[in-house]
Design a protein around this motif. Structure first.
Motif, PDB file in Angstrom:
ATOM      1  N   SER A  82       2.472   1.768  -3.289  1.00 49.03           N
ATOM      2  CA  SER A  82       1.484   2.293  -4.234  1.00 49.03           C
ATOM      3  C   SER A  82       1.288   3.796  -4.019  1.00 49.03           C
ATOM      4  O   SER A  82       1.240   4.562  -4.972  1.00 49.03           O
ATOM      5  CB  SER A  82       0.190   1.507  -4.031  1.00 49.03           C
ATOM      6  OG  SER A  82      -0.869   2.201  -4.558  1.00 49.03           O
ATOM      7  N   ASN A  83       1.218   4.209  -2.716  1.00 47.92           N
ATOM      8  CA  ASN A  83       1.067   5.638  -2.383  1.00 47.92           C
ATOM      9  C   ASN A  83       2.277   6.432  -2.874  1.00 47.92           C
ATOM     10  O   ASN A  83       2.143   7.509  -3.452  1.00 47.92           O
ATOM     11  CB  ASN A  83       0.937   5.828  -0.867  1.00 47.92           C
ATOM     12  CG  ASN A  83      -0.437   5.439  -0.365  1.00 47.92           C
ATOM     13  OD1 ASN A  83      -1.391   5.398  -1.150  1.00 47.92           O
ATOM     14  ND2 ASN A  83      -0.532   5.120   0.917  1.00 47.92           N
ATOM     15  N   SER A  84       3.460   5.859  -2.626  1.00 44.92           N
ATOM     16  CA  SER A  84       4.697   6.532  -3.034  1.00 44.92           C
ATOM     17  C   SER A  84       4.736   6.713  -4.552  1.00 44.92           C
ATOM     18  O   SER A  84       5.130   7.769  -5.055  1.00 44.92           O
ATOM     19  CB  SER A  84       5.908   5.714  -2.597  1.00 44.92           C
ATOM     20  OG  SER A  84       5.847   5.510  -1.222  1.00 44.92           O
TER      21      SER A  84
ATOM     22  N   SER B  81       2.233   6.939  -6.559  1.00 43.24           N
ATOM     23  CA  SER B  81       1.282   7.965  -7.020  1.00 43.24           C
ATOM     24  C   SER B  81       1.849   9.364  -6.796  1.00 43.24           C
ATOM     25  O   SER B  81       1.651  10.264  -7.601  1.00 43.24           O
ATOM     26  CB  SER B  81      -0.066   7.784  -6.330  1.00 43.24           C
ATOM     27  OG  SER B  81       0.077   8.044  -4.969  1.00 43.24           O
TER      28      SER B  81
ATOM     29  N   GLU C  32       0.846  -1.206   0.000  1.00 40.91           N
ATOM     30  CA  GLU C  32       0.000   0.000   0.000  1.00 40.91           C
ATOM     31  C   GLU C  32       0.876   1.249   0.000  1.00 40.91           C
ATOM     32  O   GLU C  32       0.611   2.209  -0.724  1.00 40.91           O
ATOM     33  CB  GLU C  32      -0.902  -0.030   1.238  1.00 40.91           C
ATOM     34  CG  GLU C  32      -2.066   0.933   1.150  1.00 40.91           C
ATOM     35  CD  GLU C  32      -2.932   0.911   2.408  1.00 40.91           C
ATOM     36  OE1 GLU C  32      -3.756   1.820   2.565  1.00 40.91           O
ATOM     37  OE2 GLU C  32      -2.757  -0.021   3.231  1.00 40.91           O
ATOM     38  N   GLU C  33       1.953   1.183   0.865  1.00 33.63           N
ATOM     39  CA  GLU C  33       2.856   2.339   0.966  1.00 33.63           C
ATOM     40  C   GLU C  33       3.574   2.565  -0.376  1.00 33.63           C
ATOM     41  O   GLU C  33       3.765   3.698  -0.810  1.00 33.63           O
ATOM     42  CB  GLU C  33       3.890   2.086   2.080  1.00 33.63           C
ATOM     43  CG  GLU C  33       3.307   2.280   3.488  1.00 33.63           C
ATOM     44  CD  GLU C  33       4.248   1.838   4.598  1.00 33.63           C
ATOM     45  OE1 GLU C  33       4.135   2.377   5.714  1.00 33.63           O
ATOM     46  OE2 GLU C  33       5.087   0.929   4.340  1.00 33.63           O
TER      47      GLU C  33
END
Lengths: 184, 204
Positions: B146-148, B150, B143-144
């Motif tokens: 994926s956030n990074s 984006s 998840e982290e």
């Protein structure tokens, strides 16, 4: 009112919180405690120290006293035990002591006996008494000065009457010999 | 002085009636025994003279007050070790709590500092390459990551003035495979020409 019932009453009053009753007990027995300690130790200062120790024990233990023996027998027992323990400790202290002889002499001059003749006689006897074993001295004092029977002495010391008689006999024999030696 | 031992037993009342009678008979007949008996009684008399000695009355009057004073002192001395023990226990408990409080405070400070630092690095670094170095993907969850990604994408779009679609086209794997096919199809002469053309163009 007999002596023991008076003691019983005083002890019970003290147990219920009457401090005055303790004072009365002390006033009643203080001379006996002092002189017994004095004859056991042979000087006033040591006797005074023992008297204070005995009073402390009395105060702390009197609440648990159950009159299995008479109060005076119990007090004599405490005084005798404290005196013998005191003498043992004193002997140990003297072995490791750095105190000079002069200090000891100054200390031993303190006394509550003012009559010089009596004082000399007393010192002579105390000197003799200190030369006999503790247990023999104890029996001699209780028998001769406190005028107790062998049964009472047996209650105080916890020794058999036969043993006490033998102790007294040996004590008396030695005292007679030492007295004669001192006279010569 | 050698004393006849029977004298001691007689005076002390340790003889039986028969022994007593026999001793009394001998006492009357023997001068030597009578002399010893007299001496013995003299010694006993000397001893009895110090039985009831008159003393300073003050000493016995002061006995109880002296005892009370000593008793009070002893009671006070008994309290001191109790107080010392209690103070030690309280001090130990306080030290324990202070130490633990500092430790948890330190942990809390470290955690919040790292969170702030991360926020600062995300918000303040506009330089894409510097920002890319800040990310440590090894310790991150999916998840982290994926956030990074984006965040990186948004910065790329902003810096290169691209649309999201064009960025996808530039970074997609299929485009890379097309480019590889294209490069493989170029011969040496064509490659030289492309190289010369690139040198002539000013990219930045």
């Amino acid at each position: 009112m007999t002596e023991s019932s008076n003691d019983f009453e005083l002890v019970n009053k003290f147990i219920s919180g009457d401090e005055g009753a303790f004072n009365k007990i002390v006033l009643k027995y203080q001379q006996k405690i002092y002189w017994h300690a004095r004859r056991m130790t042979g000087n006033h200062l040591d006797a005074d120290e023992i008297v204070q120790e005995v009073l402390m024990v009395l105060y702390e233990k009197l609440k648990n006293f159950q009159f299995k023996s008479s109060l005076y027998t119990w007090i004599y027992r405490i005084t005798t035990t404290r005196s013998i323990n005191f003498l043992r400790k004193k002997n140990l202290r003297q072995i490791f002591s750095f105190e000079d002889k002069e200090t000891k002499l100054v200390k031993s001059k303190e006394d509550i006996v003012n009559n010089i003749e009596v004082k000399e006689r007393l010192e002579k006897l105390e000197k003799v008494l200190l030369q006999i074993p503790d247990r023999q001295r104890e029996v001699f004092i209780l028998r001769n000065f406190d005028e107790l029977s062998y049964e009472e002495i047996a209650q105080i010391t916890g020794k058999s009457i036969g043993g006490l008689k033998a102790n007294y006999f040996h004590a008396m024999k030695k005292i007679m010999e030492l007295m004669k030696e001192n006279e010569n | 002085m050698k004393i006849d031992e029977r004298i001691i037993l007689y005076v002390d009342g340790q003889m039986t009636e028969d022994e007593k009678a026999s001793f009394e008979r001998e006492l009357k007949s023997s001068k030597e025994l009578a002399e010893d008996f007299k001496k013995y009684n003299l010694v006993l008399s000397d001893i009895s003279k110090v039985k009831n000695v008159s003393t300073e009355n003050e000493y016995f009057l002061q006995m109880i007050p002296k005892f009370r004073g000593r008793f009070e002192l002893k009671r006070q001395l008994k309290i001191i070790p109790k107080i010392a023990f209690s103070v030690t226990i309280i001090a130990a408990v306080l030290i324990f709590f202070i130490f633990n409080f500092n430790k948890s405070n330190k942990n809390l400070t470290q955690t919040s500092t790292s969170t702030v630092n991360q926020n600062i690095s995300v918000n303040n670094y506009s330089d894409l390459s510097t920002l890319a170095d800040q990310f440590n993907f090894s310790g991150m969850s999916n998840e982290e990551i994926s956030n990074s990604n984006s965040i990186l994408d948004s910065l790329l779009i902003e810096e290169l003035d691209l649309t999201p679609q064009s960025l996808n086209n530039m970074t997609a794997d299929n485009n890379n495979s097309d480019l590889n096919n294209l490069v493989q199809g170029i011969n040496e002469k064509e490659a030289d020409q492309i190289y010369k053309e690139i040198l002539k163009k000013k990219i930045y």
